[in-house]
Design a protein around this motif. Sequence first.
Motif, PDB file in Angstrom:
ATOM      1  N   GLY A 189      32.164 -78.559  20.044  1.00 35.30           N
ATOM      2  CA  GLY A 189      30.871 -77.385  19.976  1.00 35.30           C
ATOM      3  C   GLY A 189      31.028 -76.794  21.320  1.00 35.30           C
ATOM      4  O   GLY A 189      31.211 -77.306  22.322  1.00 35.30           O
ATOM      5  N   ARG A 190      29.574 -76.361  21.179  1.00 40.87           N
ATOM      6  CA  ARG A 190      28.796 -75.000  22.122  1.00 40.87           C
ATOM      7  C   ARG A 190      28.081 -75.531  22.699  1.00 40.87           C
ATOM      8  O   ARG A 190      27.118 -75.342  21.380  1.00 40.87           O
ATOM      9  CB  ARG A 190      29.785 -73.838  22.582  1.00 40.87           C
ATOM     10  N   ASP A 191      27.627 -75.647  24.080  1.00 45.85           N
ATOM     11  CA  ASP A 191      25.950 -74.940  23.633  1.00 45.85           C
ATOM     12  C   ASP A 191      25.644 -74.688  25.574  1.00 45.85           C
ATOM     13  O   ASP A 191      25.209 -75.029  26.240  1.00 45.85           O
ATOM     14  CB  ASP A 191      25.138 -75.898  24.176  1.00 45.85           C
ATOM     15  N   GLY A 192      25.694 -73.140  24.819  1.00 47.45           N
ATOM     16  CA  GLY A 192      25.835 -72.407  25.703  1.00 47.45           C
ATOM     17  C   GLY A 192      26.782 -72.425  27.131  1.00 47.45           C
ATOM     18  O   GLY A 192      28.281 -72.415  26.127  1.00 47.45           O
ATOM     19  N   ALA A 193      26.736 -72.606  28.186  1.00 46.17           N
ATOM     20  CA  ALA A 193      28.085 -72.732  29.008  1.00 46.17           C
ATOM     21  C   ALA A 193      28.383 -74.302  29.471  1.00 46.17           C
ATOM     22  O   ALA A 193      29.499 -74.188  29.109  1.00 46.17           O
ATOM     23  CB  ALA A 193      28.050 -72.200  30.360  1.00 46.17           C
ATOM     24  N   LEU A 194      27.907 -75.067  28.032  1.00 44.64           N
ATOM     25  CA  LEU A 194      28.336 -76.632  28.054  1.00 44.64           C
ATOM     26  C   LEU A 194      29.713 -76.259  26.640  1.00 44.64           C
ATOM     27  O   LEU A 194      29.281 -75.916  26.026  1.00 44.64           O
ATOM     28  CB  LEU A 194      27.269 -77.149  28.070  1.00 44.64           C
ATOM     29  N   ILE A 195      30.678 -76.618  27.059  1.00 42.02           N
ATOM     30  CA  ILE A 195      31.344 -77.070  25.909  1.00 42.02           C
ATOM     31  C   ILE A 195      31.093 -79.432  25.637  1.00 42.02           C
ATOM     32  O   ILE A 195      31.813 -79.553  26.512  1.00 42.02           O
ATOM     33  CB  ILE A 195      33.001 -76.278  26.210  1.00 42.02           C
ATOM     34  N   LEU A 196      30.818 -78.992  24.246  1.00 40.05           N
ATOM     35  CA  LEU A 196      30.987 -80.542  23.850  1.00 40.05           C
ATOM     36  C   LEU A 196      32.154 -81.282  23.930  1.00 40.05           C
ATOM     37  O   LEU A 196      33.177 -80.550  23.119  1.00 40.05           O
ATOM     38  CB  LEU A 196      29.654 -80.610  23.060  1.00 40.05           C
ATOM     39  N   ALA A 197      32.521 -82.259  23.953  1.00 40.50           N
ATOM     40  CA  ALA A 197      33.491 -82.939  23.659  1.00 40.50           C
ATOM     41  C   ALA A 197      33.722 -84.371  23.089  1.00 40.50           C
ATOM     42  O   ALA A 197      32.368 -85.102  24.145  1.00 40.50           O
ATOM     43  CB  ALA A 197      34.519 -82.502  25.720  1.00 40.50           C
ATOM     44  N   LYS A 198      34.307 -84.560  22.866  1.00 40.62           N
ATOM     45  CA  LYS A 198      34.206 -86.565  22.119  1.00 40.62           C
ATOM     46  C   LYS A 198      36.299 -86.864  23.077  1.00 40.62           C
ATOM     47  O   LYS A 198      36.593 -88.384  22.722  1.00 40.62           O
ATOM     48  CB  LYS A 198      34.667 -86.078  20.670  1.00 40.62           C
ATOM     49  N   GLY A 199      36.483 -86.203  24.309  1.00 44.65           N
ATOM     50  CA  GLY A 199      37.960 -87.225  24.859  1.00 44.65           C
ATOM     51  C   GLY A 199      38.266 -86.431  25.509  1.00 44.65           C
ATOM     52  O   GLY A 199      37.975 -85.040  25.853  1.00 44.65           O
ATOM     53  N   MET A 200      39.856 -86.540  25.594  1.00 45.79           N
ATOM     54  CA  MET A 200      40.465 -85.504  27.405  1.00 45.79           C
ATOM     55  C   MET A 200      41.908 -85.799  27.174  1.00 45.79           C
ATOM     56  O   MET A 200      42.056 -87.382  27.342  1.00 45.79           O
ATOM     57  CB  MET A 200      39.176 -85.225  28.433  1.00 45.79           C
ATOM     58  N   VAL A 201      42.382 -85.327  27.088  1.00 47.70           N
ATOM     59  CA  VAL A 201      43.760 -85.716  27.877  1.00 47.70           C
ATOM     60  C   VAL A 201      44.538 -85.210  28.887  1.00 47.70           C
ATOM     61  O   VAL A 201      44.626 -84.262  28.596  1.00 47.70           O
ATOM     62  CB  VAL A 201      44.843 -85.782  25.514  1.00 47.70           C
ATOM     63  N   GLU A 202      45.206 -85.801  29.020  1.00 51.86           N
ATOM     64  CA  GLU A 202      45.939 -85.280  30.326  1.00 51.86           C
ATOM     65  C   GLU A 202      47.615 -84.809  29.765  1.00 51.86           C
ATOM     66  O   GLU A 202      48.501 -85.181  29.115  1.00 51.86           O
ATOM     67  CB  GLU A 202      46.581 -86.263  31.166  1.00 51.86           C
ATOM     68  N   LYS A 203      47.505 -83.764  30.122  1.00 43.17           N
ATOM     69  CA  LYS A 203      49.112 -82.362  30.142  1.00 43.17           C
ATOM     70  C   LYS A 203      49.798 -82.995  28.760  1.00 43.17           C
ATOM     71  O   LYS A 203      50.683 -83.771  28.627  1.00 43.17           O
ATOM     72  CB  LYS A 203      50.149 -83.192  30.893  1.00 43.17           C
ATOM     73  N   PRO A 204      49.042 -82.929  27.739  1.00 46.69           N
ATOM     74  CA  PRO A 204      49.017 -82.703  25.928  1.00 46.69           C
ATOM     75  C   PRO A 204      50.736 -81.700  26.315  1.00 46.69           C
ATOM     76  O   PRO A 204      50.425 -80.686  26.566  1.00 46.69           O
ATOM     77  CB  PRO A 204      48.299 -83.051  25.391  1.00 46.69           C
ATOM     78  N   ALA A 205      51.844 -82.193  25.011  1.00 46.40           N
ATOM     79  CA  ALA A 205      52.319 -81.102  24.389  1.00 46.40           C
ATOM     80  C   ALA A 205      51.584 -79.979  23.535  1.00 46.40           C
ATOM     81  O   ALA A 205      50.342 -80.554  23.128  1.00 46.40           O
ATOM     82  CB  ALA A 205      53.350 -82.222  23.559  1.00 46.40           C
ATOM     83  N   PRO A 206      51.856 -78.595  23.760  1.00 46.33           N
ATOM     84  CA  PRO A 206      51.373 -77.611  22.406  1.00 46.33           C
ATOM     85  C   PRO A 206      50.597 -78.096  21.013  1.00 46.33           C
ATOM     86  O   PRO A 206      49.534 -78.026  20.887  1.00 46.33           O
ATOM     87  CB  PRO A 206      52.328 -76.801  22.633  1.00 46.33           C
ATOM     88  N   GLU A 207      51.935 -78.921  20.910  1.00 42.85           N
ATOM     89  CA  GLU A 207      51.667 -79.410  19.307  1.00 42.85           C
ATOM     90  C   GLU A 207      50.685 -80.192  19.036  1.00 42.85           C
ATOM     91  O   GLU A 207      49.880 -80.914  18.440  1.00 42.85           O
ATOM     92  CB  GLU A 207      52.736 -79.815  18.888  1.00 42.85           C
ATOM     93  N   ASP A 208      50.042 -81.478  20.046  1.00 34.57           N
ATOM     94  CA  ASP A 208      49.655 -82.585  20.246  1.00 34.57           C
ATOM     95  C   ASP A 208      47.858 -82.398  20.769  1.00 34.57           C
ATOM     96  O   ASP A 208      46.978 -83.471  20.997  1.00 34.57           O
ATOM     97  CB  ASP A 208      50.472 -83.673  21.242  1.00 34.57           C
TER      98      ASP A 208
END
Length: 306
Positions: A189-208
């Motif tokens: 979700g978003r909170d102004g300029a912040l993008i709330l996130a529950k994870g992060m992945v390094e260099k995923p394939a577009p489909e993933d």
Amino acid sequence: MDRNPSAQTARVRTAIFPVAGLGTRFLPATKATPKELLPVLDTPLIQFAIDEARAAGIERMVFVSHPSKSAIERYVRADEELEATLRERGKARLADMLSDNALDESETQIRFVMQDEPLGLGHAVLCAKDHVLPGPVAVILPDDLILGEPGCLSEMIDAYDPQKAGHMVATMQVDEEAVSSYGVLDATGRDGALILAKGMVEKPAPEDAPSRQAVVGRYVLSGKIFDDLEGLPPGAGGEIQLTDAIAKAVDGEGLCGFRFTGTRYDCGSKAGMLSATLAVASEDTEYHAVVGRTVEAADVAVTAAE
Ligand code: G1P
């Protein structure tokens, strides 16, 4: 998990600059010149990064470099002999500019640490562990040039609130096919300029890819990042990834993206470097005629190729 640190420990006092990479994409230029010293017009990339950190009030800069890249340290520190020679020759303005650019221990503490092996961005940040001041740290990747006022790091530090998220990463929306070049946020979700996130992945394939919110080279990270980097196994590309350490701490530290207002140039690529150079040149009336002609010539080339 302590999400209520005192104001003192919440201050971002240290910036880490990972600058050990070989810069193979810019060979042969980088055979003898570190990529961080390649200029946008006349200003090396590292200078833009230093200026951004300075403007953000950083007290200590830790450069994670490589023994073959000693020119970076020579560049960063003052060269009193050169400045004196310039002054003798009546070039005081150039001498002043060099003196303003150089880092001076009385203003900013400087540390150089060597990363002897290219084990990844996470490993580079871990190399800085024993040299950082208490509290959260910033990480700046100098080949991600972000132009605009205020600087991206200043904006991030202003917005940083460890009670909301201990790890904050600069993000921008990219095309679907580009996600595999970046760390990508699992945005909720978003909170102004912040993008709330529950994870992060390094260099995923577009489909993933969990989203198209790509991480660019500015981070404000809780000091706990070093614990999470310690003993981290290699990830994408066989490298120790900063992304993996950030993702590991999502539940404890919290994570958010930050939509910065400036324009980012991927100066790790030739096209990005060229775009940055044209953008900087177009701001200066001295180069208007040349930039105009370059654009015209490019138009002619495109028309001829059609
Ligand atoms: C690094 C990070 C990646 C980030 C990128 C930004 O990748 O690992 O998460 O999106 O910088 O430029 P690199 O470009 O060094 O492969």
